[in-house]
Motif scaffolding. Structure first.
Motif, PDB file in Angstrom:
ATOM      1  N   GLU A 176     137.922  62.256  89.329  1.00  0.00           N
ATOM      2  CA  GLU A 176     138.695  62.395  88.112  1.00  0.00           C
ATOM      3  C   GLU A 176     137.474  62.707  86.907  1.00  0.00           C
ATOM      4  OE1 GLU A 176     140.933  58.969  86.993  1.00  0.00           O
ATOM      5  OE2 GLU A 176     142.288  59.284  88.517  1.00  0.00           O
ATOM      6  N   PHE A 177     136.359  62.230  87.149  1.00  0.00           N
ATOM      7  CA  PHE A 177     135.268  62.388  85.973  1.00  0.00           C
ATOM      8  C   PHE A 177     134.070  63.121  86.758  1.00  0.00           C
ATOM      9  CE2 PHE A 177     137.356  58.140  85.093  1.00  0.00           C
ATOM     10  CZ  PHE A 177     138.114  58.674  84.100  1.00  0.00           C
ATOM     11  N   PRO A 178     134.025  64.380  86.611  1.00  0.00           N
ATOM     12  CA  PRO A 178     133.254  65.147  87.254  1.00  0.00           C
ATOM     13  C   PRO A 178     131.636  64.823  87.096  1.00  0.00           C
ATOM     14  CG  PRO A 178     134.525  66.650  85.806  1.00  0.00           C
ATOM     15  CD  PRO A 178     134.917  65.185  85.919  1.00  0.00           C
ATOM     16  N   LEU A 179     131.271  64.725  85.644  1.00  0.00           N
ATOM     17  CA  LEU A 179     129.834  64.583  85.224  1.00  0.00           C
ATOM     18  C   LEU A 179     129.279  62.981  85.240  1.00  0.00           C
ATOM     19  CD1 LEU A 179     127.365  65.901  84.510  1.00  0.00           C
ATOM     20  CD2 LEU A 179     128.211  65.827  82.086  1.00  0.00           C
ATOM     21  N   PHE A 180     130.244  62.276  84.974  1.00  0.00           N
ATOM     22  CA  PHE A 180     129.563  60.736  84.875  1.00  0.00           C
ATOM     23  C   PHE A 180     130.618  59.758  85.640  1.00  0.00           C
ATOM     24  CE2 PHE A 180     129.537  62.916  80.330  1.00  0.00           C
ATOM     25  CZ  PHE A 180     128.311  62.738  80.233  1.00  0.00           C
ATOM     26  N   GLY A 181     131.459  60.372  86.583  1.00  0.00           N
ATOM     27  CA  GLY A 181     132.138  59.494  87.485  1.00  0.00           C
ATOM     28  C   GLY A 181     131.300  58.657  88.464  1.00  0.00           C
ATOM     29  N   VAL A 182     130.371  59.340  88.888  1.00  0.00           N
ATOM     30  CA  VAL A 182     129.472  58.717  90.068  1.00  0.00           C
ATOM     31  C   VAL A 182     128.518  57.674  89.417  1.00  0.00           C
ATOM     32  CG1 VAL A 182     127.836  59.118  91.980  1.00  0.00           C
ATOM     33  CG2 VAL A 182     129.858  60.792  91.975  1.00  0.00           C
ATOM     34  N   TRP A 183     127.969  58.519  88.232  1.00  0.00           N
ATOM     35  CA  TRP A 183     126.799  57.810  87.368  1.00  0.00           C
ATOM     36  C   TRP A 183     127.496  56.512  87.019  1.00  0.00           C
ATOM     37  CZ3 TRP A 183     127.597  56.714  82.247  1.00  0.00           C
ATOM     38  CH2 TRP A 183     126.596  55.998  81.643  1.00  0.00           C
ATOM     39  N   GLY A 184     128.582  56.438  86.558  1.00  0.00           N
ATOM     40  CA  GLY A 184     129.436  55.187  86.015  1.00  0.00           C
ATOM     41  C   GLY A 184     129.911  54.238  86.951  1.00  0.00           C
ATOM     42  N   SER A 185     129.893  54.656  88.207  1.00  0.00           N
ATOM     43  CA  SER A 185     130.229  53.642  89.242  1.00  0.00           C
ATOM     44  C   SER A 185     129.201  52.384  89.494  1.00  0.00           C
ATOM     45  CB  SER A 185     130.311  54.400  90.681  1.00  0.00           C
ATOM     46  OG  SER A 185     131.284  55.332  90.608  1.00  0.00           O
ATOM     47  N   TRP A 186     127.929  52.524  89.034  1.00  0.00           N
ATOM     48  CA  TRP A 186     126.991  51.341  88.896  1.00  0.00           C
ATOM     49  C   TRP A 186     127.731  50.299  88.329  1.00  0.00           C
ATOM     50  CZ3 TRP A 186     123.310  50.413  92.046  1.00  0.00           C
ATOM     51  CH2 TRP A 186     122.557  51.394  92.665  1.00  0.00           C
ATOM     52  N   GLN A 187     128.404  50.503  87.243  1.00  0.00           N
ATOM     53  CA  GLN A 187     128.964  49.637  86.333  1.00  0.00           C
ATOM     54  C   GLN A 187     130.137  48.786  86.976  1.00  0.00           C
ATOM     55  OE1 GLN A 187     129.463  50.810  82.143  1.00  0.00           O
ATOM     56  NE2 GLN A 187     128.986  52.861  83.140  1.00  0.00           N
ATOM     57  N   LEU A 188     130.744  49.475  87.899  1.00  0.00           N
ATOM     58  CA  LEU A 188     131.780  48.964  88.604  1.00  0.00           C
ATOM     59  C   LEU A 188     131.579  47.528  89.072  1.00  0.00           C
ATOM     60  CD1 LEU A 188     133.518  52.064  90.400  1.00  0.00           C
ATOM     61  CD2 LEU A 188     134.541  50.478  88.622  1.00  0.00           C
ATOM     62  N   PHE A 189     130.293  47.143  89.825  1.00  0.00           N
ATOM     63  CA  PHE A 189     129.842  45.855  90.189  1.00  0.00           C
ATOM     64  C   PHE A 189     130.070  44.716  89.184  1.00  0.00           C
ATOM     65  CE2 PHE A 189     128.217  49.036  93.297  1.00  0.00           C
ATOM     66  CZ  PHE A 189     128.732  48.493  94.494  1.00  0.00           C
ATOM     67  N   GLY A 190     129.523  45.382  87.998  1.00  0.00           N
ATOM     68  CA  GLY A 190     129.678  44.326  86.998  1.00  0.00           C
ATOM     69  C   GLY A 190     129.094  42.947  87.310  1.00  0.00           C
ATOM     70  N   CYS A 191     129.963  42.114  87.097  1.00  0.00           N
ATOM     71  CA  CYS A 191     129.628  40.414  87.463  1.00  0.00           C
ATOM     72  C   CYS A 191     130.241  40.120  88.765  1.00  0.00           C
ATOM     73  CB  CYS A 191     130.223  39.830  86.164  1.00  0.00           C
ATOM     74  SG  CYS A 191     129.477  40.481  84.520  1.00  0.00           S
ATOM     75  N   ALA A 192     130.624  41.211  89.771  1.00  0.00           N
ATOM     76  CA  ALA A 192     131.126  40.525  91.084  1.00  0.00           C
ATOM     77  C   ALA A 192     130.255  39.602  91.639  1.00  0.00           C
ATOM     78  CB  ALA A 192     131.291  41.879  91.854  1.00  0.00           C
ATOM     79  N   PHE A 193     129.003  39.591  91.663  1.00  0.00           N
ATOM     80  CA  PHE A 193     128.145  38.570  92.365  1.00  0.00           C
ATOM     81  C   PHE A 193     127.596  37.548  91.290  1.00  0.00           C
ATOM     82  CE2 PHE A 193     127.087  42.900  94.104  1.00  0.00           C
ATOM     83  CZ  PHE A 193     128.086  42.807  95.135  1.00  0.00           C
ATOM     84  N   TRP A 194     128.074  37.307  90.184  1.00  0.00           N
ATOM     85  CA  TRP A 194     127.821  36.236  89.144  1.00  0.00           C
ATOM     86  C   TRP A 194     128.316  34.865  89.572  1.00  0.00           C
ATOM     87  CZ3 TRP A 194     123.757  35.795  86.130  1.00  0.00           C
ATOM     88  CH2 TRP A 194     123.788  34.779  85.034  1.00  0.00           C
TER      89      TRP A 194
END
Length: 413
Positions: free
Chosen positions: A310-328
């Protein structure tokens, strides 16, 4: 806690304090108070002393610093493959664990709610029965939490560019990525009118190809003092940093043109300027303490696949943020909806084309607070107060005399 009071000669003989709440979480409010003195209208400086502070864990107030292992070559996560997901998850788990280990039992002491309590201590120390304050970005979120906890202590509050309360982590990431995609469209429209962009009429295609090529073969800098090559992720970071303020668009256009000739110097400068350094650790810890647990592996992988499409320029780049606090793992203090029964309406400011905290966040914040009025700037970039004369005028009138802008006021770009 480090606090600064900035007084400008002239104006009222005795000036009340205006508390400034900086962004992040992780930005120094002590440093920003000095910057704000050059941004805010003279009528505000004539009426108020500016008070800035470094929240707990930030700047000069016991800053959070985590020792991070070298993660190697900058890259994008490929969440669509098992190997790519495992590598990305491993890196994020390591960063999270390093911060948790560095703080130990103190980790749970850093949160937006805890800092809101600190703000009330500042109010008392200033000798004020009620507080007048102005918060930008995360500072707007923190200001909303203060109003929720202490509605009877709020004289006047301006919340500029808040995120939408109550959204899940994945929803928050998705809205921001969509915001950057939309802001990039605004940049491309501007670029089409500039001679400096004549090398790349299809700017989106050019940047996409530049990112791919730079990831495969990093772009060197031709500046003698800079021997750090620029990878694809650095190119995206440079674009993101430039979209925060349309005043940086000419520099971005110059950097892209130079990169086409094999020189990444300007792009690297833009990317480095947008990175937070030590403040990234405070951002991680405070955001994680504020957030509910999650997201799960299945949710991360599904969202990563969707973002890539859906987001051709920033979608893959922004995927790092998906992990967020999953391991906190430390104890969390999940923020509550900021309903605030203040004596006077709170002003929420939203920028129509804000990439970092999209306009919908301001709309949602005004609605949830209950006793608030939305002030809209039809402009570009992140935040509005200090950047637009119309917004400044309405904010100055409100701070001085509690004059609320007419309903649904919009300031032209």
């Amino acid at each position: 806690m480090q606090v600064i009071r900035v007084h400008r000669s002239g104006g009222a003989a005795t000036k009340d304090p205006l508390l400034l709440i900086a962004g992040g979480p992780g930005q120094s409010g002590v440093d920003y108070a000095v910057v704000a003195a050059g941004l805010l209208p003279e009528s505000v400086l004539d009426r108020f002393d500016l008070v800035g502070f470094d929240p707990r864990g930030v700047g000069r107030t016991q800053p959070i610093r985590c020792e991070h292992a070298d993660t190697g070559t900058p890259t994008f996560p490929d969440l669509l493959t098992d190997a790519g997901y495992a590598r990305a998850a491993g890196l994020m788990r390591g960063i999270t664990n390093e911060c948790a280990a560095a703080l130990g039992s103190k980790a749970a002491l850093f949160s937006t709610t805890a800092t809101a309590v600190d703000i009330d201590r500042i109010r008392a120390a200033l000798g004020q029965s009620t507080l007048t304050y102005l918060g930008w970005s995360y500072g707007a979120k923190l200001g909303a939490e203060y109003a929720r906890l202490y509605p009877d202590k709020v004289r006047a509050a301006v919340l500029d560019a808040p995120t939408a309360p109550g959204t899940t982590w994945i929803e928050t990431v998705e809205r921001q990525i969509a915001g950057f995609e939309s802001a990039f469209d605004q940049f491309t429209a501007w670029c089409a009118t500039q001679d400096s962009c004549d090398r790349f009429r299809d700017v989106r295609k050019f940047v996409g190809e530049l990112v791919r090529k730079a990831q495969e073969s990093p772009i060197p800098s031709r500046r003698p003092a800079d021997d750090v090559p620029t990878y694809g992720v650095d190119v995206v970071d440079a674009v993101v940093a430039s979209l925060y303020d349309d005043a940086r668009w000419p520099d971005l256009a110059d950097g892209l043109r130079e990169a086409a000739d094999g020189d990444s110097g300007t792009l690297r400068e833009l990317a480095d300027a947008g990175r937070g350094g030590d403040s990234e650790d405070a951002l991680l810890v405070i955001n994680c303490n504020d957030s509910a647990p999650g997201p799960s592996e299945g949710e991360i992988r599904a969202a990563g696949a969707r973002f890539a499409k859906e987001f051709p320029l920033f979608g893959v780049w922004g995927s790092w943020q998906l992990f967020g606090c999953a391991f906190w793992q430390p104890t969390r203090h999940t923020l509550q909806p900021p309903v605030a029964a203040t004596a006077h309406p709170i002003i929420v400011v939203g920028t129509r084309h804000d990439p970092a905290t999209p306009y919908g966040g301001a709309v949602a914040m005004a609605a949830i607070l209950g006793n608030a009025e939305l002030l809209t700037w039809e402009g570009q970039g992140h935040t509005a107060v200090g950047r637009n004369d119309c917004v400044n005028r309405h904010v100055a009138d409100y701070l001085a005399s509690l004059t609320v802008p007419p309903h649904n006021t919009r300031c032209a770009a």
